[in-house]
Design an enzyme around this catalytic site. Structure first.
Site: not given
Length: 500
Positions: A143, A166, A168, A239, A273
């Site tokens: 995101n 890494k 996404d 998080e 988030c």
């Protein structure tokens, strides 16, 4: 975008979720190749740790300048990979530059050896050192492909660690381009290693072999990774999810707060988030606020592309749009009212969903407590600020919260909310951009913090070095133990206030 091949002979094509066009093709690593990156990072780490902090600072400030210089390119790439609108993409560029600058100037002081208070002043000299943990593994989400990847790497690198990141699988190109900017800034090879690949292979290898693990993602996955890290006794920071509340107070100026509330809910298409998913509006202003807010949402401009005047882009993919639709359909079937939105925008593309405001959501609806991670918010009317606080805190999450109203009222409410960050007359940006303050979650919203001094020091191990001089702690030869104990007792009793 150039195709990057590797010995795995595996590539992955990245498509724009807004229109389906191909953004680029990149390498997709196996566990074996990822292990090679970890080994190279481990071999490089002692040399990097020996690099003076002032040299690390210069590199980080050059990266700061390069991010701003290549702003348009980064904005385009972030949008094309992720589907978000341009203003949401700009937040990533802003945060990356701010974080690099903040820690570049702060690292020297944080990593400096500090004197510590001791039991016997003069006789004991103690200092605390901060050594890098080694190889930091970062598992980043889709995101915020720049911020939630590189902004976590920045303090780790400045602390003297090497990083294996890494990204996404949906959004690796942004992180790869940022790594190129780091190299251009002078960061030595193998200090930062961006390794696209699956969570099952590359992600799990990081859990098994890194010296510290940083993860951003769901609470469910975070709990599993934290358990695995705990088995190895390595540091873990995460998080995680949020079901973030917003309170509109009885003394709120509706005309002034509506647009800010809208941004709090629908920035980055709600795939943030720390964005708002539930709202508690005091009855004193509800009749004015709710219709004004709905009208404001209905004026939003939705679409793809790089224009600055688009208010909201697409979701990350069609599957996520399906998930959002399922949440809304479940709520409506159980009695919720759609004030606006509540539908797919298939004329724009399969990954678009309308910004949605729900009323009368029953407690048995899934989205009443579960994180939607999409452009959906529900509103409840409350009769008091105390009721709003109780409802806001009635959750397993505690990542972010927001209060809109007169500052004097909002501050009183903020100090009673169970969340890692609370924003007043802002949705999330005030807390997020305060890089000198810690940011993270209570409850199931995470462990550890990013930003603030702890956001760098978590990537270090503290070492206490204590030198005893003049007289030993156990007492000098020739003095009876009881007399020495009496002397120490006297010193403690009458020297109490000197140790403040």
């Amino acid at each position: 975008m150039t195709t990057l091949l590797n010995q795995d002979n595996s590539t992955k094509t990245i498509k724009n979720p807004a229109d389906g066009t191909i953004v680029g093709t990149t390498n997709y690593h196996s566990a074996d190749t990822a292990r090679e990156y970890i080994e190279r990072a481990r071999a490089k780490q002692p040399e990097w740790a020996a690099t003076p902090v002032k040299e690390r600072k210069k590199i980080m400030l050059r990266y700061h300048d390069l991010v701003l210089k290549h702003q348009k390119e980064l904005l385009d790439l972030i949008q094309d990979e992720n589907g978000k609108n341009r203003r949401s993409a700009f937040e990533e560029v802003l945060d990356s530059a701010l974080t690099a600058r903040h820690y570049a100037y702060r690292a020297g002081k944080l990593l400096r050896s500090d004197r510590a208070k001791v039991a016997l002043p003069i006789a004991t000299k103690t200092r605390v050192e901060h050594a890098p943990v080694g190889v930091v593994g970062i598992i980043a989400p889709w995101n915020y492909p720049l911020v939630l990847a590189l902004s976590d790497a920045i303090p780790a690198i400045l602390a003297g660690n090497t990083v294996v990141l890494k990204p996404d699988s949906s959004t690796p190109l942004t992180a790869l381009r940022a790594a190129e900017l780091f190299a251009e800034a002078g960061l030595p090879k193998d200090v930062l290693n961006v390794v696209p690949g699956s969570g099952r292979e590359v992600g799990q290898l990081l859990v098994q072999e890194a010296d510290y693990l940083m993860f951003t993602g769901s609470s469910e996955t975070g709990a599993k990774l934290a358990s695995q890290a705990g088995e190895r006794l390595i540091g873990f920071s995460g998080e995680l999810g949020g079901k973030n509340p917003l309170i509109v107070t009885a003394d709120a100026d509706v005309d002034k707060v509506v647009s800010g509330v809208r941004h709090a809910c629908f920035s980055n298409t709600g795939q943030l988030c720390i964005s708002i998913e539930r709202m508690y509006v005091h009855r004193a202003v509800a009749d004015e606020f709710i219709p004004a807010f709905v009208r404001c949402v209905e004026k939003m401009r939705i679409g793809g592309g790089h224009d600055w005047d688009i208010d909201m882009g697409s979701l990350i993919n069609e599957d996520q749009a399906d998930t959002v639709a399922e949440f809304v359909e479940d709520a409506v079937s159980k009695g919720a009212t759609v004030a606006t939105g509540g539908k797919r925008l298939t004329d724009l593309g399969p990954a678009f969903y309308a910004p949605t405001v729900l009323l009368n959501v029953p407690e048995d609806a899934r989205l009443y407590r579960e994180e939607v991670f999409g452009p959906v918010v529900y509103i409840e009317v409350v009769d008091s600020h105390e009721e709003a606080i109780a409802k806001a805190n009635d959750t397993d999450y505690g990542l972010n919260a927001s209060v809109f109203g007169k500052p004097s009222t909002a501050h009183k409410i903020a100090s009673q909310l169970q969340a890692g960050t609370v924003n007043i007359n802002e949705g999330y940006g005030a807390g997020w951009s305060s890089v000198g303050a810690p940011m993270g979650g209570w409850k199931r919203s995470g462990v550890g913090r990013r930003h603030g001094d702890g956001g760098l020091l978590k990537y270090t191990e503290s070492r206490t070095v204590a030198e005893q001089r003049i007289v030993p702690i156990a007492g000098p030869d020739g003095i009876a133990p009881e007399r020495w104990a009496q002397a120490l007792t006297f010193a403690l009793k009458y020297g109490r206030d000197l140790m403040r």
